[in-house]
Design a protein around this motif. Structure first.
Motif, PDB file in Angstrom:
ATOM      1  N   CYS A  37      15.548  19.069   4.361  1.00  0.00           N
ATOM      2  CA  CYS A  37      14.508  19.937   4.993  1.00  0.00           C
ATOM      3  C   CYS A  37      14.882  19.946   6.410  1.00  0.00           C
ATOM      4  CB  CYS A  37      12.990  19.543   4.748  1.00  0.00           C
ATOM      5  SG  CYS A  37      11.961  20.252   5.438  1.00  0.00           S
ATOM      6  N   LEU A  38      15.036  20.820   7.033  1.00  0.00           N
ATOM      7  CA  LEU A  38      15.071  21.058   8.408  1.00  0.00           C
ATOM      8  C   LEU A  38      14.123  21.737   9.167  1.00  0.00           C
ATOM      9  CD1 LEU A  38      19.030  22.233   7.705  1.00  0.00           C
ATOM     10  CD2 LEU A  38      18.226  19.957   8.503  1.00  0.00           C
ATOM     11  N   GLY A  39      13.874  21.527  10.651  1.00  0.00           N
ATOM     12  CA  GLY A  39      12.824  22.163  11.200  1.00  0.00           C
ATOM     13  C   GLY A  39      13.149  22.398  12.620  1.00  0.00           C
ATOM     14  N   TRP A  40      12.266  23.281  13.038  1.00  0.00           N
ATOM     15  CA  TRP A  40      12.406  23.333  14.509  1.00  0.00           C
ATOM     16  C   TRP A  40      11.071  23.046  15.254  1.00  0.00           C
ATOM     17  CZ3 TRP A  40      16.431  23.775  17.785  1.00  0.00           C
ATOM     18  CH2 TRP A  40      17.743  24.461  17.240  1.00  0.00           C
ATOM     19  N   PHE A  41      10.991  22.219  16.177  1.00  0.00           N
ATOM     20  CA  PHE A  41       9.789  21.904  16.921  1.00  0.00           C
ATOM     21  C   PHE A  41       9.860  22.061  18.250  1.00  0.00           C
ATOM     22  CE2 PHE A  41       7.819  19.622  13.236  1.00  0.00           C
ATOM     23  CZ  PHE A  41       9.095  19.795  12.435  1.00  0.00           C
ATOM     24  N   PRO A  45       5.412  19.475  28.597  1.00  0.00           N
ATOM     25  CA  PRO A  45       4.756  18.281  29.005  1.00  0.00           C
ATOM     26  C   PRO A  45       3.289  17.974  28.945  1.00  0.00           C
ATOM     27  CG  PRO A  45       6.595  19.161  30.463  1.00  0.00           C
ATOM     28  CD  PRO A  45       6.098  19.992  29.394  1.00  0.00           C
ATOM     29  N   GLY A  46       2.726  16.786  28.469  1.00  0.00           N
ATOM     30  CA  GLY A  46       1.272  16.690  28.440  1.00  0.00           C
ATOM     31  C   GLY A  46       0.634  17.135  26.981  1.00  0.00           C
ATOM     32  N   LYS A  47       1.603  17.731  26.148  1.00  0.00           N
ATOM     33  CA  LYS A  47       0.985  18.144  25.032  1.00  0.00           C
ATOM     34  C   LYS A  47       1.783  17.412  23.805  1.00  0.00           C
ATOM     35  CE  LYS A  47      -0.815  22.379  26.029  1.00  0.00           C
ATOM     36  NZ  LYS A  47      -1.049  24.175  25.821  1.00  0.00           N
ATOM     37  N   GLU A  48       1.264  17.473  22.571  1.00  0.00           N
ATOM     38  CA  GLU A  48       1.984  16.954  21.530  1.00  0.00           C
ATOM     39  C   GLU A  48       3.037  17.925  20.875  1.00  0.00           C
ATOM     40  OE1 GLU A  48      -1.728  14.153  19.287  1.00  0.00           O
ATOM     41  OE2 GLU A  48      -0.397  15.761  18.163  1.00  0.00           O
ATOM     42  N   ARG A  49       4.050  17.203  20.148  1.00  0.00           N
ATOM     43  CA  ARG A  49       5.035  17.982  19.689  1.00  0.00           C
ATOM     44  C   ARG A  49       4.457  18.906  18.573  1.00  0.00           C
ATOM     45  NH1 ARG A  49      10.704  15.209  18.945  1.00  0.00           N
ATOM     46  NH2 ARG A  49      10.110  14.568  21.053  1.00  0.00           N
ATOM     47  N   GLU A  50       4.825  20.207  18.442  1.00  0.00           N
ATOM     48  CA  GLU A  50       4.271  21.092  17.526  1.00  0.00           C
ATOM     49  C   GLU A  50       5.562  21.556  16.599  1.00  0.00           C
ATOM     50  OE1 GLU A  50       1.979  24.149  19.376  1.00  0.00           O
ATOM     51  OE2 GLU A  50       3.568  25.260  20.225  1.00  0.00           O
ATOM     52  N   ALA A  51       4.974  22.168  15.380  1.00  0.00           N
ATOM     53  CA  ALA A  51       5.972  22.705  14.781  1.00  0.00           C
ATOM     54  C   ALA A  51       6.410  24.143  14.973  1.00  0.00           C
ATOM     55  CB  ALA A  51       5.581  22.491  13.198  1.00  0.00           C
ATOM     56  N   VAL A  52       7.460  24.693  14.842  1.00  0.00           N
ATOM     57  CA  VAL A  52       7.771  26.041  15.043  1.00  0.00           C
ATOM     58  C   VAL A  52       8.109  26.648  13.557  1.00  0.00           C
ATOM     59  CG1 VAL A  52       9.311  27.678  16.087  1.00  0.00           C
ATOM     60  CG2 VAL A  52       8.725  25.736  17.318  1.00  0.00           C
TER      61      VAL A  52
END
Length: 126
Positions: A37-41, A45-52
């Protein structure tokens, strides 16, 4: 450990398009790019990593609401490459973009992914 390297980031004007690529290597044992399974995230700065967006081994896709319609995730298993086509970019799309690979459930949850690239920076000018 799987190695992932992103490319294609840069500066784009709002409303423009950009294509990100991620090349994977160093698969060993029973693991393979085609089975992952592959993903882009993305992260600012200052925010959590989020899924795209994420794409399964069967090419099924799931998008975050912010990228649905405007972005397209795809994969080329023959080239061990993951893509993200970004269209109609907006200033809020500016971030460091990471690709990731995982062997568990294919969801937008970052914890499902074990291998990460170093990221490629996207800036959007208005």
């Amino acid at each position: 450990q799987v190695q992932l390297v992103e490319s294609g980031g840069g500066s784009v004007q709002a409303g423009g398009s950009l294509r990100l690529s991620c090349v994977a290597s160093s698969y060993a044992g029973y693991n393979s790019f085609s089975g992952d399974c592959l993903g882009w995230f993305r992260q600012v700065p200052g925010k959590e990593r989020e899924a795209v967006a994420v794409i399964g081994y069967d090419r099924s896709t799931t998008y975050a609401s912010s990228s649905k319609v405007r972005f397209t995730i795809s994969r080329d298993n023959a080239k061990n490459t993951l893509y993200l086509h970004m269209n109609r970019t907006q200033p809020d799309d500016a971030a460091m973009y990471y690709c990731a690979a995982g062997r568990q459930q294919c969801t937008l949850w970052t914890a499902m992914y074990t291998d990460w690239g170093p990221g490629t920076q996207v800036t959007v000018s208005s």
